[in-house]
Design an enzyme around this catalytic site. Sequence first.
Site, PDB file in Angstrom:
ATOM      1  N   HIS A 365       0.833  -1.211   0.000  1.00  0.00           N
ATOM      2  CA  HIS A 365       0.000   0.000   0.000  1.00  0.00           C
ATOM      3  C   HIS A 365       0.872   1.269   0.000  1.00  0.00           C
ATOM      4  O   HIS A 365       2.024   1.216  -0.405  1.00  0.00           O
ATOM      5  CB  HIS A 365      -0.975  -0.032   1.178  1.00  0.00           C
ATOM      6  CG  HIS A 365      -1.796  -1.294   1.198  1.00  0.00           C
ATOM      7  ND1 HIS A 365      -2.891  -1.497   0.388  1.00  0.00           N
ATOM      8  CD2 HIS A 365      -1.636  -2.445   1.921  1.00  0.00           C
ATOM      9  CE1 HIS A 365      -3.390  -2.707   0.604  1.00  0.00           C
ATOM     10  NE2 HIS A 365      -2.646  -3.310   1.522  1.00  0.00           N
ATOM     11  N   GLU A 381      -2.384   0.405   7.851  1.00  0.00           N
ATOM     12  CA  GLU A 381      -1.549  -0.671   7.319  1.00  0.00           C
ATOM     13  C   GLU A 381      -0.337  -0.130   6.571  1.00  0.00           C
ATOM     14  O   GLU A 381       0.781  -0.630   6.729  1.00  0.00           O
ATOM     15  CB  GLU A 381      -2.366  -1.573   6.386  1.00  0.00           C
ATOM     16  CG  GLU A 381      -1.563  -2.732   5.821  1.00  0.00           C
ATOM     17  CD  GLU A 381      -2.355  -3.612   4.860  1.00  0.00           C
ATOM     18  OE1 GLU A 381      -1.796  -4.625   4.409  1.00  0.00           O
ATOM     19  OE2 GLU A 381      -3.523  -3.269   4.554  1.00  0.00           O
ATOM     20  N   HIS A 434       2.527  -7.095   4.477  1.00  0.00           N
ATOM     21  CA  HIS A 434       1.158  -6.591   4.646  1.00  0.00           C
ATOM     22  C   HIS A 434       0.667  -6.886   6.054  1.00  0.00           C
ATOM     23  O   HIS A 434       1.274  -7.670   6.794  1.00  0.00           O
ATOM     24  CB  HIS A 434       0.216  -7.246   3.630  1.00  0.00           C
ATOM     25  CG  HIS A 434       0.393  -6.764   2.233  1.00  0.00           C
ATOM     26  ND1 HIS A 434      -0.432  -5.836   1.649  1.00  0.00           N
ATOM     27  CD2 HIS A 434       1.329  -7.071   1.300  1.00  0.00           C
ATOM     28  CE1 HIS A 434      -0.024  -5.593   0.405  1.00  0.00           C
ATOM     29  NE2 HIS A 434       1.051  -6.329   0.168  1.00  0.00           N
ATOM     30  N   GLU A 497       1.614 -11.745   5.654  1.00  0.00           N
ATOM     31  CA  GLU A 497       0.630 -10.998   6.431  1.00  0.00           C
ATOM     32  C   GLU A 497       1.042 -11.099   7.902  1.00  0.00           C
ATOM     33  O   GLU A 497       0.955 -12.161   8.510  1.00  0.00           O
ATOM     34  CB  GLU A 497      -0.774 -11.579   6.232  1.00  0.00           C
ATOM     35  CG  GLU A 497      -1.309 -11.465   4.814  1.00  0.00           C
ATOM     36  CD  GLU A 497      -1.950 -10.116   4.518  1.00  0.00           C
ATOM     37  OE1 GLU A 497      -1.833  -9.207   5.380  1.00  0.00           O
ATOM     38  OE2 GLU A 497      -2.561  -9.963   3.440  1.00  0.00           O
TER      39      GLU A 497
END
Length: 532
Positions: A365, A381, A434, A497
């Site tokens: 992101h 995030e 992430h 993640e």
Amino acid sequence: MRSNVKVMCFFLIVVLLIAGFPLSTASAATQTATVNATSLNVRTEPSSSSKQIGSLKKGSIVTVFKIEKGWANISFNDRKAWVSSAYIVSNGTTSSSTPSQKETKTKKTAKVTATSLNVRNGAGTQYKSVGSLKNGSVVSIVKEEGNWSSITCGSIKGWVSSAYLLNQTSTSPTNSKPSATKPVNSGKWGRVTATYLNFRSAGNLSSPIIGSLKFDTAVQILSESGSWVYIQTSDGKKGWVSSQYISIQTGGSSVVTNPKPTTKPPVAPPSSIAKKVVIMSDGVNIRQGPSTAYLIVGHSNQGDEFAFLQSKNDWVQIKLPNGKSAWVAGWLVALQQPPTSNSPSTSKPTLGGLKGKRIVVDPGHGGNDPGASGRSSGTQEAAMTLMSARLLATQLSNAGAKVILTRSDNTYLSLNKRVEISHYHFADAFVSLHYNSASDKSASGLLTFYYGQKDLKLANSVNAGLIQANTGLKGANVRYGNFHVLRENKQPAILVELGFLSNPFDEMTIKSSSFQTKAATGITTGLTQYFQ
């Protein structure tokens, strides 16, 4: 009467004078320019705040219609767009009545280097896929726009990413004389002076990278063209490299070329290397033999597992539950390694395996894409992935790795650009970071995703490193993930993640410096184990 004669003579002289001057045409000339930035953003309007519709690599040649207030109006993917004029160098003008520089005397062909290459109805990932091409397919290139090529292959016509094409023929511009390629005495050879030297399919910066040569590699010089040399490596590979990074020597060559055997029978990997075949898509056909010409005897879905028997070309033979054997397409499966007696958790590795390795760390992101948001305290995030990436980059650098961050601040980066960075640096490993989120607040823990067989060993190693690090979040798992940065990546790639922002306990844990340090250590340990 005399007056009329004088008037007629005057008009006749004027007509003759006008006819004596050449008439200019509005479309007589267009300007071309070369991109000199590593990556140049292409926008819809002459403003840095306008929408970005693509990017151009260094060395790309563009047609320039006009320049105003520091912006250049160019042709991009069959439409007009804008780029900063500070990052292009004018090549002069070319007459529109003559063939463009893209026209060639010879038919230009290329070979597909991706396992499966999408063919689209336009030059961009936003266009619909109209088919796909297998690895090794030979295509005819009709024209090129930016990083995309218009191709034909049998009945298939459309656009593909130029990054996955290996040029098979050189082109000779019809309106300019090509630079002469000078053959070199077969006794001439050299050594690579750069730490890593890109190995290309043609002698220019815009051609695809087909490999990389390490420092002090000995190569045989076959020919020279301008600032590029055509070389051959000890294993018989040929390609172009920049001559400024080759220390050329004469005399007896230290390069010994080992000819490849004409035939090599398929060899089944030992059971200790590959035990299981994991199906990566739904509705995969199971066939009697290693080809689409064989009859379909069944179907399988994503996650189904079978015993591995052998591989042949692009096909894998599996053992069915009834004991019979059958075949599935190799590009639709992953070969899974069983745990070995030397479990990563029982021995602590040294960091020597990371020395000199090129690791691309991708903080997910960024910019106008903040990603997930924590439910308890609104943790963003994008900010957390950047923090984690910086800590990881520091540990990897201290261990001797060459680290490339896809972004180093809060800026937006497209998924395509992240993959391009991986390809540009010929990454030994690509790690995308992430933080997860789910509607179920109880969802918790770490996850490591892979896409293909090339990624599975890396995912298992990093997963083991995270477990060993005792981060404070519950057990890590390895899963198949159909993510763009993994699916389109030619290099070994994983997506990690690091917990759920939607879970209050995970969010609190993630924000602690203890967790961040342990997570970075776990990933570093996993990468070290992967390279040993």
